[in-house]
Design an enzyme around this catalytic site. Structure first.
Site, mmCIF file in Angstrom:
data_model
loop_
_atom_site.group_PDB
_atom_site.id
_atom_site.type_symbol
_atom_site.label_atom_id
_atom_site.label_comp_id
_atom_site.label_asym_id
_atom_site.label_seq_id
_atom_site.Cartn_x
_atom_site.Cartn_y
_atom_site.Cartn_z
ATOM 1 N N VAL A 64 0.856 -1.194 0.000
ATOM 2 C CA VAL A 64 0.000 0.000 0.000
ATOM 3 C C VAL A 64 0.889 1.241 0.000
ATOM 4 C CG1 VAL A 64 -2.157 -0.905 0.868
ATOM 5 C CG2 VAL A 64 -0.346 -0.414 2.485
ATOM 6 N N GLY A 72 9.066 9.920 -10.461
ATOM 7 C CA GLY A 72 8.404 8.610 -10.240
ATOM 8 C C GLY A 72 8.189 7.823 -11.516
ATOM 9 N N ALA A 90 0.804 0.267 -17.887
ATOM 10 C CA ALA A 90 0.004 0.728 -16.734
ATOM 11 C C ALA A 90 -1.487 0.499 -16.977
ATOM 12 C CB ALA A 90 0.318 2.187 -16.415
ATOM 13 N N LYS A 124 8.236 -6.761 -20.635
ATOM 14 C CA LYS A 124 6.901 -6.434 -21.161
ATOM 15 C C LYS A 124 6.647 -7.100 -22.514
ATOM 16 C CE LYS A 124 6.548 -2.058 -18.704
ATOM 17 N NZ LYS A 124 6.891 -0.627 -18.770
ATOM 18 N N GLY A 169 2.982 5.996 -14.127
ATOM 19 C CA GLY A 169 2.444 6.902 -13.102
ATOM 20 C C GLY A 169 1.503 6.158 -12.174
ATOM 21 N N VAL A 209 1.336 3.381 -5.345
ATOM 22 C CA VAL A 209 0.235 2.939 -6.213
ATOM 23 C C VAL A 209 -0.907 2.339 -5.375
ATOM 24 C CG1 VAL A 209 -0.404 1.347 -8.056
ATOM 25 C CG2 VAL A 209 1.804 2.498 -8.127
ATOM 26 N N THR A 211 3.116 -4.808 -5.215
ATOM 27 C CA THR A 211 4.530 -4.708 -4.846
ATOM 28 C C THR A 211 5.368 -4.978 -6.092
ATOM 29 O OG1 THR A 211 4.940 -7.059 -4.450
ATOM 30 C CG2 THR A 211 3.890 -5.831 -2.667
#
Ligand code: ADP
Ligand code: ASP
Ligand code: MG
Length: 814
Positions: free
Chosen positions: A472, A663, A610, A681, A796, A475, A554
């Site tokens: 937590v 970030g 994302a 990816k 982001g 993100v 995580t």
């Protein structure tokens, strides 16, 4: 004439008894009222307990007896403060009788069913006496009538059978000339034809009231209890359950037979024949309408009426070739059980006749096992039959409704919902009347099963999703903020009830089994338990909530190793952590196959781009039969940011630092700059396109220098960026000379996958890519020349959180 029955829960305290008195006073203004009362809540259990202690020779029986006495005297003091001496003396005399009986049991160490009934009958005698005296102390003129003088039974002690004709005529004769406006009667207790005290079975006060209502052909029978009617499921186990307004006798009987304790099943029979309606009402909330049980022609627009459960069941299975096609076999089995007075709750037999399976109450198991093995000793010895197989710690859940027989797919829906939630079904039964579909399941799954079925059949397709979120930080916190903002919208528009049950960071974890307050979770987490991955998982499994989802926010390899255990329990997994999907091929394939096998979605949309719908789009293309020809993509928000900002006016080192500060990079920027992140990816996209590939198979042509690559720490790496500035400037100059842009591109073609820095000419879709945007071009059989293109912000915290959120919603809508 009105017949009312007040249960033990309604007479458990002085304030509750006051409610009862007000209800009686009100009703008796218009009608003559007959009021049946149970023992004070808990007293029957205490009497039973004191008897067992005395029988075992434990002197603690006296303490229990004293507690019972104190409870009653205390009530009396609270209810009648003046002139109570005489009443108290009468009560004390009764307690002396009780103690004498217990002393006798203690001395001879014997508690027969006959003595048990004598003992238990004190409970109702005492409560009815107190209720009458309280009414009379308030000038109500109530008369106490001993039900033992009216209700006649056989001598099957502890659950005696009522002799109906004689009982009816006794009741009719007594009330014919009874002048009083209010009559109080103890429930549950009766007398045998020999004049011995008997009882009608636990919960039997309802039956007493029904017998009286039937004998007097009363207008209505009112059962007053601690809940506002018969609910769609036991309200103590299913929070969303609600009272059923109207229900027919058969459905009510079926529900109560299958565990809805609110009404004693036998109570329906006497009033059913005369079509006397039963009203179930809440003593504490008399204004609520409750449930009306009446004739079958109640037309209600509902597919199922209720769900109930019987706990502590044992399954007995008898199997072997000796059973096939042999008439009289079942007769022998059931005959023996009947002889031993064992009640059979459910029976199933496959048409092969190779086995027969029955469910009985756990307490009867020893007797049943011995009896069956003895009866079939001959067949067992000759190996025609196996010894009876026993499975304990089970329960039955039943879906009930009289309209079910007209509807198709009810059992499909029922078992589908249970299966999806990993609830194992051991046996199934459906009566030919199709009023009831029953399943035998593990006792530990009862609450989850009831809630799952309730959601499926009674909550208008509302679905609860229970989240366990690991990580937590940046993100994860954004995700919680988004859930908090959207909860109401999701409930109203998508019928989804998202609840966060567990959260954890690397230090602490915190759980709230009915959903945490999303305003205060941070504070609670600070005071939470020490975080452990196995502890977090154990809690999620033990809570056994339906539609559970584990969310990995995580970047930890250890957390990614947990997925397999969650999936095995049919707990869905949503991850933005890329490690699992880019790990060894066998591991990735195992996760995928477990997700299928255990019916638990494994979603990882945020692994690539994302929140952009890249993996979803690819999976949809594949599922609809398209074929991927090639993929070209810019998949690194951080590298895109870096090469968009790097010019001959800036320094490469400074731009990388700026990207990290904003970030856009991983905590270790080398993971981005080395191309590993992009390689992972494209590997994931390759695997999702159906290719069996590993990370080593992705060609990675680095743009870094040997000096950069040799750095040990992040700080070292930054220094080498300064030292090698001329190298980066030369990359920039080469592109600029051709009027081209530097982009870090991932490619998948029939020749394999590769990642590397490329010079992109004007006019190419990648040329104008801004900021931290990502772009993916899918060239497929259906999109051969003009690719299918997905483009937008690809890094982001906010967009990543929204991608996770979208995966969670996908699971909810599934
Ligand atoms: P009383 O003492 O009034 O006879 P009981 O304890 O026998 O009360 O019955 C009421 C209880 O029945 C409720 O408190 C509830 O826990 C339980 N119950 C089980 N299933 C249902 C159901 N479907 N609807 C209402 N109550 C139920
Ligand atoms: N007092 C008895 C019991 O607890 C009967 C009843 O409450 O209906 O079972
Ligand atoms: Mg009851």
């Amino acid at each position: 004439m009105k017949v009312l029955k007040f249960g033990g829960t309604s007479v458990g305290s002085a304030s509750h008894i006051n409610n009862v008195i007000s209800i009686l006073e009100e009703k008796s203004k218009k009608d003559k009222v007959i009021c049946v009362v149970s023992a004070i809540g808990g007293v029957t259990d205490q009497l039973q307990q004191s008897g067992l202690l005395a029988q075992q020779g434990d002197p603690a029986y006296l303490e229990v007896a004293r507690a019972i006495e104190e409870k009653h005297l205390q009530l009396l003091t609270e209810l009648i403060n003046e002139n109570a001496a005489e009443i108290k003396a009468a009560l004390k005399e009764q307690f002396q009788h009780l103690k004498n009986l217990l002393n006798g049991i203690y001395l001879i160490r014997e508690l027969s069913p006959k003595t048990t009934d004598k003992l238990l009958s004190f409970g109702e005698q005492l409560s009815s006496f107190i209720a009458t005296e309280t009414l009379n102390a308030r000038d109500s003129n109530a008369v106490l009538k001993n039900a033992q003088e009216l209700i006649v039974t056989d001598d099957s002690f502890t659950k005696a059978q009522v002799l109906l004709r004689q009982t009816h005529s006794n009741i009719a004769a007594y009330f014919k000339n009874a002048p009083q406006q209010i009559t109080i009667l103890p429930g549950f207790i009766a007398r045998s034809f020999n004049g011995e005290a008997t009882t009608l079975g636990r919960g039997g006060s309802d039956y007493t009231a029904a017998l009286i209502a039937a004998a007097l052909n009363a207008k209505e029978l009112e059962i007053w209890t601690d809940v506002s009617g018969m609910f769609t499921a036991n309200p103590k186990l299913v929070k969303q359950a609600y009272p059923i307004k109207n229900i027919n006798y058969q459905e009510a009987m079926e529900l109560s037979h299958f565990g809805a304790k609110v009404l004693y099943p036998a109570s329906i029979q006497p009033v059913l024949e005369l079509k006397i309606p039963i009203l179930i009402k809440n003593t504490l909330r008399p204004d609520e309408s409750g449930t009306r049980i009446s004739t079958p022609d109640v037309k209600e627009d509902r597919n199922a009426t209720g769900i109930s459960n019987i706990d502590h069941i044992t399954l007995l299975t008898l199997q072997g070739s000796g059973m096939v096609g042999i008439p009289g076999f079942s007769k022998k089995l059931f005959g023996r059980l009947a002889q031993d007075r064992i009640n059979i709750i459910l029976i199933t037999q496959a048409s092969s006749e190779h086995s027969i399976c029955i469910a009985i109450d756990q307490k009867d198991v020893q007797k049943a096992e011995n009896g069956i093995n003895e009866t079939f000793a001959y067949e067992i010895e000759r190996n025609q039959l196996d010894s009876v197989l026993i499975e304990e710690n089970l329960a039955i859940i039943a879906l009930v409704g009289s309209r079910m027989k007209h509807l198709q797919g009810m059992s499909g829906k029922m078992f589908g919902a249970l299966g999806k939630n990993n609830i194992n079904i051991r046996a199934i039964a459906q009566g030919a009347s199709e009023m009831n579909i029953s399943a035998v399941i593990d006792q530990k799954d009862v609450k989850k099963a009831l809630n799952t079925l309730h959601e499926r059949f009674f909550e208008g397709d509302h679905k609860q999703v229970n989240l366990f979120i690991a990580g937590v930080g940046n993100v994860g916190e954004k995700l919680l903020v988004q859930i908090k903002q959207q909860r109401k919208y999701l409930k109203e528009h998508l019928k989804l009830n998202l609840r966060v049950i567990g959260v954890s960071n690397s230090k602490k974890m915190y759980f709230k089994s009915d959903g945490m307050d999303l305003k205060t979770w941070k504070e609670e987490l600070k005071n939470g338990e020490i975080a452990r991955l196995d502890g977090f998982r154990k809690k999620a499994i033990d809570l056994n909530l339906r539609n559970s989802v584990f969310v990995d926010v995580t970047a930890s390899a250890a957390v990614s190793k947990e997925y397999i255990y969650y999936l095995k329990e049919s707990i869905a997994v949503v991850a933005c952590n890329k490690i699992a999907c880019s790990a060894a091929l066998e591991d990735y394939q195992q996760l995928k196959s477990y997700a299928l096998k255990y019916n638990a979605p494994f979603l990882f949309e945020t692994n690539v781009g994302a929140g952009l719908p890249i993996i979803d789009t690819l999976q949809n293309l594949m599922a609809s039969g398209d074929k991927i020809v090639s993929i070209q993509a810019v998949l690194s928000g951080s590298l895109n940011f870096i090469f968009n900002n790097f010019t001959d006016q800036t320094k490469f080192h400074d731009v990388v630092q700026q990207a990290q500060e904003q970030g856009y990079t991983e905590p270790d920027p080398r993971i981005d700059l080395s191309g590993v992140d992009v390689a992972r990816k494209i590997l994931i996209l390759a695997r999702e396109s159906g290719l069996a590939m590993n990370l080593e198979d992705v060609k990675n042509k680095t743009f870094l220098t040997d000096n950069n690559n040799a750095s040990d720490t992040v700080a070292d790496f930054y220094s080498t960026l300064i030292e090698d500035e001329p190298h980066f400037q030369s990359l920039y100059a080469s592109a600029k000379a051709k009027n081209e842009q530097l982009k870090y591109v991932a490619t998948l073609t029939e020749n394999g996958a590769s990642v590397g820095l490329q010079e992109i000419p004007i006019g190419h879709p990648f040329y104008n890519l801004k900021g931290s945007d990502n772009i993916v071009m899918f060239f497929t059989a259906r999109y051969p020349e003009q690719p299918l293109l997905v483009k937008g912000a690809g890094a982001g915290a906010d967009v990543t959180a929204s991608g996770l959120f979208a995966d969670i919603i996908r699971i909810g809508n599934n």
